[in-house]
Every structure is written in C-alpha cells, then in structure tokens.
Write a protein that holds these residues in place. Structure first.
Motif, PDB file in Angstrom:
ATOM      1  N   GLY A  25       6.866   6.214  14.143  1.00 34.80           N
ATOM      2  CA  GLY A  25       5.087   6.036  14.746  1.00 34.80           C
ATOM      3  C   GLY A  25       4.466   7.644  15.118  1.00 34.80           C
ATOM      4  O   GLY A  25       3.492   7.365  14.877  1.00 34.80           O
ATOM      5  N   SER A  26       5.325   8.977  14.268  1.00 33.42           N
ATOM      6  CA  SER A  26       4.942  10.084  13.630  1.00 33.42           C
ATOM      7  C   SER A  26       3.255   9.467  13.130  1.00 33.42           C
ATOM      8  O   SER A  26       3.962   8.773  12.075  1.00 33.42           O
ATOM      9  CB  SER A  26       5.987  10.858  13.311  1.00 33.42           C
ATOM     10  OG  SER A  26       6.571  10.883  14.243  1.00 33.42           O
ATOM     11  N   GLN A  27       2.886  11.048  12.888  1.00 33.11           N
ATOM     12  CA  GLN A  27       1.642  10.672  12.015  1.00 33.11           C
ATOM     13  C   GLN A  27       1.873  11.580  10.975  1.00 33.11           C
ATOM     14  O   GLN A  27       2.506  12.248  10.608  1.00 33.11           O
ATOM     15  CB  GLN A  27       0.627  11.252  12.927  1.00 33.11           C
ATOM     16  CG  GLN A  27      -1.008  11.063  12.693  1.00 33.11           C
ATOM     17  CD  GLN A  27      -2.333  12.293  13.064  1.00 33.11           C
ATOM     18  OE1 GLN A  27      -1.732  12.663  14.182  1.00 33.11           O
ATOM     19  NE2 GLN A  27      -2.983  12.655  12.514  1.00 33.11           N
ATOM     20  N   ALA A  32      -0.349  19.845   7.963  1.00 33.01           N
ATOM     21  CA  ALA A  32      -0.916  20.172   9.686  1.00 33.01           C
ATOM     22  C   ALA A  32       0.873  21.587  10.241  1.00 33.01           C
ATOM     23  O   ALA A  32       1.491  21.549   9.244  1.00 33.01           O
ATOM     24  CB  ALA A  32       0.192  19.096  10.639  1.00 33.01           C
ATOM     25  N   PRO A  33       0.043  21.990  10.913  1.00 36.52           N
ATOM     26  CA  PRO A  33       1.205  22.882  11.612  1.00 36.52           C
ATOM     27  C   PRO A  33       2.198  22.591  11.696  1.00 36.52           C
ATOM     28  O   PRO A  33       3.032  21.651  12.090  1.00 36.52           O
ATOM     29  CB  PRO A  33       0.917  22.654  13.100  1.00 36.52           C
ATOM     30  CG  PRO A  33      -0.994  22.764  13.320  1.00 36.52           C
ATOM     31  CD  PRO A  33      -0.947  21.686  12.351  1.00 36.52           C
ATOM     32  N   PRO A  34       3.995  23.158  11.060  1.00 36.75           N
ATOM     33  CA  PRO A  34       4.607  22.992  10.949  1.00 36.75           C
ATOM     34  C   PRO A  34       5.264  22.198  12.048  1.00 36.75           C
ATOM     35  O   PRO A  34       5.475  22.274  13.172  1.00 36.75           O
ATOM     36  CB  PRO A  34       5.473  23.855  10.525  1.00 36.75           C
ATOM     37  CG  PRO A  34       4.032  25.628  10.070  1.00 36.75           C
ATOM     38  CD  PRO A  34       3.269  24.932  10.861  1.00 36.75           C
ATOM     39  N   LEU A 151       9.933  19.550   9.093  1.00 40.09           N
ATOM     40  CA  LEU A 151      10.007  18.385   9.280  1.00 40.09           C
ATOM     41  C   LEU A 151       8.779  17.213   9.917  1.00 40.09           C
ATOM     42  O   LEU A 151       9.381  16.074  10.309  1.00 40.09           O
ATOM     43  CB  LEU A 151      11.149  18.192  10.371  1.00 40.09           C
ATOM     44  CG  LEU A 151      12.436  18.473  10.455  1.00 40.09           C
ATOM     45  CD1 LEU A 151      12.944  18.170  11.913  1.00 40.09           C
ATOM     46  CD2 LEU A 151      13.433  18.039   9.346  1.00 40.09           C
ATOM     47  N   ASN A 152       7.692  17.878   9.665  1.00 35.79           N
ATOM     48  CA  ASN A 152       6.791  16.775   9.723  1.00 35.79           C
ATOM     49  C   ASN A 152       6.776  15.779   8.224  1.00 35.79           C
ATOM     50  O   ASN A 152       5.960  14.552   8.656  1.00 35.79           O
ATOM     51  CB  ASN A 152       5.619  17.305   9.411  1.00 35.79           C
ATOM     52  CG  ASN A 152       4.744  18.380  10.610  1.00 35.79           C
ATOM     53  OD1 ASN A 152       5.083  18.841  11.688  1.00 35.79           O
ATOM     54  ND2 ASN A 152       3.815  19.296  10.297  1.00 35.79           N
ATOM     55  N   ARG A 153       7.244  15.972   7.163  1.00 38.49           N
ATOM     56  CA  ARG A 153       7.221  14.906   5.521  1.00 38.49           C
ATOM     57  C   ARG A 153       8.616  14.408   6.358  1.00 38.49           C
ATOM     58  O   ARG A 153       8.464  12.875   5.345  1.00 38.49           O
ATOM     59  CB  ARG A 153       7.140  15.528   4.761  1.00 38.49           C
ATOM     60  CG  ARG A 153       6.311  14.997   3.474  1.00 38.49           C
ATOM     61  CD  ARG A 153       6.547  16.202   2.444  1.00 38.49           C
ATOM     62  NE  ARG A 153       7.974  16.773   2.179  1.00 38.49           N
ATOM     63  CZ  ARG A 153       8.728  16.972   0.881  1.00 38.49           C
ATOM     64  NH1 ARG A 153       7.433  17.474   0.128  1.00 38.49           N
ATOM     65  NH2 ARG A 153       9.496  17.170   0.830  1.00 38.49           N
ATOM     66  N   ALA A 154       9.573  14.859   7.188  1.00 38.15           N
ATOM     67  CA  ALA A 154      11.095  13.585   7.098  1.00 38.15           C
ATOM     68  C   ALA A 154      10.867  12.723   7.728  1.00 38.15           C
ATOM     69  O   ALA A 154       9.624  12.227   8.471  1.00 38.15           O
ATOM     70  CB  ALA A 154      11.839  14.569   8.490  1.00 38.15           C
ATOM     71  N   GLY A 155      10.496  11.620   6.878  1.00 39.26           N
ATOM     72  CA  GLY A 155      11.762  10.252   7.294  1.00 39.26           C
ATOM     73  C   GLY A 155       8.986   9.641   6.672  1.00 39.26           C
ATOM     74  O   GLY A 155       8.949   8.331   6.919  1.00 39.26           O
TER      75      GLY A 155
END
Length: 463
Positions: A25-27, A32-34, A151-155
């Motif tokens: 459910g992560s945005q 965005a900040p790391p 890891l913001n982009r992970a997934g």
C-alpha cells in the motif's frame, strides 16, 4: 564482402501510473525524501505478504489490448533471484513462465532521409508484456566511497514490454519507443516520462551477414531518452561491424551508453549466464482474468478484472487520432505526426482553429513553422508558450481580414513572444502596421512622398 545486417530488439520497462505499489500500500511519488515511502513488505521484513494491486493489473491489460496482444486469462508470478543491495528480498517478483499478455504488434512511422513528406510505416512484433516489481535505487557517493540505498522505488509496479528483434537501426528503435510512449500516455497506463525513469529501455544489438545466423548480441542497459537510444544503437552497430572487420570478436556483454562521450562502454560480461533460479511465487495464486462470457453471475465486480469491460473503454490511440486530424482539418499526414508528438500541440492547434476564420491548412503552417520554431529555440513546452491559442487566433484573424500583411503578422508574433500582455491589435496600432484599404489615402501618401522628393523624381524622369 556482403553487407552487414544489423538486428535490434528492445526490452522496455514502463512504470505503471498508480497511486500505490504493485504488492503493497506504499505511495508512489517521484523525488520523495529517501526511504520515506517504504512499507514493511517493501523492506522485506519477515512475515510480510504481497497483495496484488488491481489498478496495475488493469493498466497491463489495457496496454496489452492497445498493442494487439492476446491477454492470458490465467497468468503466473515467479521469483527471479539476484543479489543487489537495493533488492532487500534477494529476488524480484515477475512473470517468467506465463505473462499477462503475449503476441502483439506495434506499428510506427518514420521519415525517409529526414523528409517529413516521405514517411514509411513499419511493424515490430511484441513478444510479451509482464508485470513485475521495480528494485530500489543505489546512490554512489564517490567522495566518501560509500553506496547509499533508497527503497522508495522498491516494489513500484512495472510493465516490461519485450519487442522481437525486428528493427535494424537507431532511428527505427527510437520511432517505435516514441510511439509506445504516446500510446502509454494516451491510455494513462504510464506517464512514461523518461527523464523521471518512468520509461527505461534496454537495447539488444547484433550484426551478421545475409543468410547467416544472428551474431553475438550485446545489451545496452537503461537508456533514458529517445534521442540517446538512437545514438546508442547506431554506435553499437558501427562498433560491432568495425570490431568484426578487424578480425575481433563480439562479447556477449552488458554495456551502458555514455551520453557525454556518445559511445557505449562495457559494464559486465554475460559469459557465465546468470542463474536467476526462477521458481513459482508461493505467496501469490495464479492471476485469473475474465471476459463477458466467463464472468460468473454471483461474482463481486470489485474483485475481478473484466477484459471486455476494459476493451470497451479504450480511448482513441495515436494512429486513430492522426487519421481523424487529417480527415477533419484536411492537413497533411506528416503534420498530424508533429501535432501528436509535441505534448499539448494538438489541443493548441484545435483551439486556434475554433477561434479563427483562417483555414486549418493555413493555421497549421503558422503553428508548425513559426510557433514551434520559437518554442524549440527557447527550449519551452507548448504549455509554457507566452503566446496563448487565443492571442495567436486574434493575430491570424487580423491577417485573414487583410488588416495586416503576413510580414507584419510575423512582426506582431515576435512582439507577442516577449509576453508583455499586449493584444495583437494593440501591437498593430502601436507599430502602425495596418494595411491601408482606402485608395484615396494611399494616393495621398504617394503624393506626399513624391512632393517631398522632387529632385529625385526629376532625376528619375530625366534618367
């Protein structure tokens, strides 16, 4: 010696336009900040389970339909293992055995010898489209000799579009990717902004003599602009030909394109084929899709994806939009390409046409030759243009009513470009650019000129 035949195939990763990630459910948000958008599942904490995002599935189905693919009513998820610092689980969830869409095609057009009037349409086969997770991002800090992981982009949900090796040069590869980009943006299935990493291209390139087997291929990874893609592919073709002609061999390796130097450079070899140890994803059941016929009567519509329902709601694709522009406005087919290729230009053109008496065929000339060259000169997008569609329409109306000449109109456009808030009419009056319609007025002006230059007139008569 027989000429060399280049072969180019592409693998394209398009980030799905969705509010949340593929299995959590992560945005999803650019810049965005790391590590601010990381759920327990994204960080791969023990005991966390994937939950499939319906929106991502619908986007992949929509894209598959737009690219003439067969949609698999049953597709499967797999684990692909590799060990990177930015892949916390040590594997990526993808679709290796049975992807969501297969056997499609993409038609694209390109100019012959850079002449817009001579366009040829080609088709590239689409092998498959698969759903998969993106990895995180490793940021290398050379000054401190350390690597930081975000890891913001992970997934984040990706669609991987695999094209067959049906292309033979950089221009073809670039034209196919540009058309795919327009299709994704039209569908809304991906914003496909290459500068933000939402569309990343890997190019597989090889060369061989006619009638022989394909040569050893190299893979140029993570190309992030259409222009660089064309350059990278053409450079790689040339490099391989020269290498072989000089008696060398081509290594099956992964290369990167250095845009500053304009060449490809080795990254890692593929000598020992990497063992990804694919295995079925144990935490996800098969993905089942339905159509109108197979949809069970008692099924909750919120919990299923109906292929026919998506098919009915497909918008007009770029090829259809172009045909409609040509038919509606009587413009040349090559002009319809330029209108669609520039973001927002079609709407700008149609707004001007609505507000002016000038024929669309003449309007297009002003937009493509004058407005667009101004925008390119100043590196501006259509949205950033200081000359709005209303201002341009007002100017073209003055020209159409023969109140000004076309030379004067170009002068007015140059003034409008300064963005000082003046209307075309105000500029015309201020600069005295009106055409004089009254014959007597013209005669008076001519007479005044003659009277003021008596000596020159006498000399001309005597001469």
């Amino acid at each position: 010696l027989a000429p060399w035949v280049p072969v180019v195939g592409l693998e394209i990763h398009a980030q799905i336009s969705s509010n949340s990630k593929l299995f959590s459910g992560s945005q999803v948000q650019f810049a965005a900040p790391p590590n601010s958008l990381v759920s327990f599942f994204d960080a791969s904490l023990p005991g966390t389970l994937p939950v499939l995002n319906r929106r991502c599935v619908e986007a992949a189905v929509m894209t598959g339909l737009a690219l003439n693919c067969s949609i698999n009513k049953k597709s499967l998820f797999d684990r692909k293992h590799y060990f990177y610092a930015d892949l916390p689980a040590g594997y990526q969830i993808t679709q290796q055995r049975v992807p969501i869409a297969v056997n499609g095609s993409l038609s694209y057009s390109l100019c012959i010898d850079n002449k817009m009037s001579q366009m040829v349409t080609k088709t590239v086969r689409i092998k498959q489209i698969q759903l998969e997770q993106d990895s995180g991002k490793s940021l290398h800090d050379d000054t401190r000799s350390q690597t930081l992981v975000d890891l913001n982009r992970a997934g984040v949900g990706l669609m991987e579009v695999v094209m067959e090796p049906d292309m033979c040069c950089g221009e073809e590869a670039a034209a196919a990717v540009r058309e795919l980009q327009l299709i994704l943006q039209t569908l809304g299935s991906s914003q496909a902004v290459m500068a933000e990493g939402q569309l990343r291209v890997d190019a597989n390139v090889s060369v061989h003599h006619p009638g022989e087997h394909y040569g050893v291929r190299t893979e140029v990874k993570n190309i992030n602009s259409v222009r660089f893609l064309a350059k990278a592919v053409d450079y790689e073709i040339q490099r391989q030909i020269e290498e072989l002609q000089n008696g060398g061999t081509i290594l099956n390796e992964t290369r990167a394109f250095d845009s500053k130097l304009g060449c490809t450079v080795p990254m890692r070899d593929k000598e020992g084929k990497q063992d990804y140890r694919f295995m079925p994803e144990p935490n996800l059941p098969p993905l089942i899709l339905y159509d109108a016929k197979s949809l069970p009567a008692n099924m909750n519509h919120q919990q299923v994806v109906n292929i026919d329902w998506i098919h009915e709601r497909l918008p007009d694709l770029p090829s259809v939009k172009r045909a409609k522009l040509v038919e509606r406005y009587g413009i040349l087919p090559e002009h319809s390409f330029t209108l669609l290729n520039e973001d927002g230009l079609t709407e700008f053109f149609e707004n001007v046409v609505k507000q002016t008496q000038m024929k669309p065929k003449k309007v297009i000339g002003w937009i493509l030759n004058d407005l667009l060259s101004y925008l390119k000169q100043h590196s501006l997008t259509v949205e950033e243009s200081p000359v709005s569609s209303i201002l341009l329409a007002d100017l073209l109306n003055l020209l159409e009513k023969k109140e000004i000449s076309s030379t004067a109109a170009k002068q007015v456009l140059a003034e409008l470009w300064k963005g000082e808030g003046k209307t075309p009419l105000e500029i015309v009056k201020e600069k005295k650019l009106e055409l004089i319609q009254d014959q007597k007025e013209l005669e008076r002006i001519c007479q005044a000129v003659i009277d003021g230059q008596e000596n020159e007139v006498i000399m001309m008569v005597l001469g």
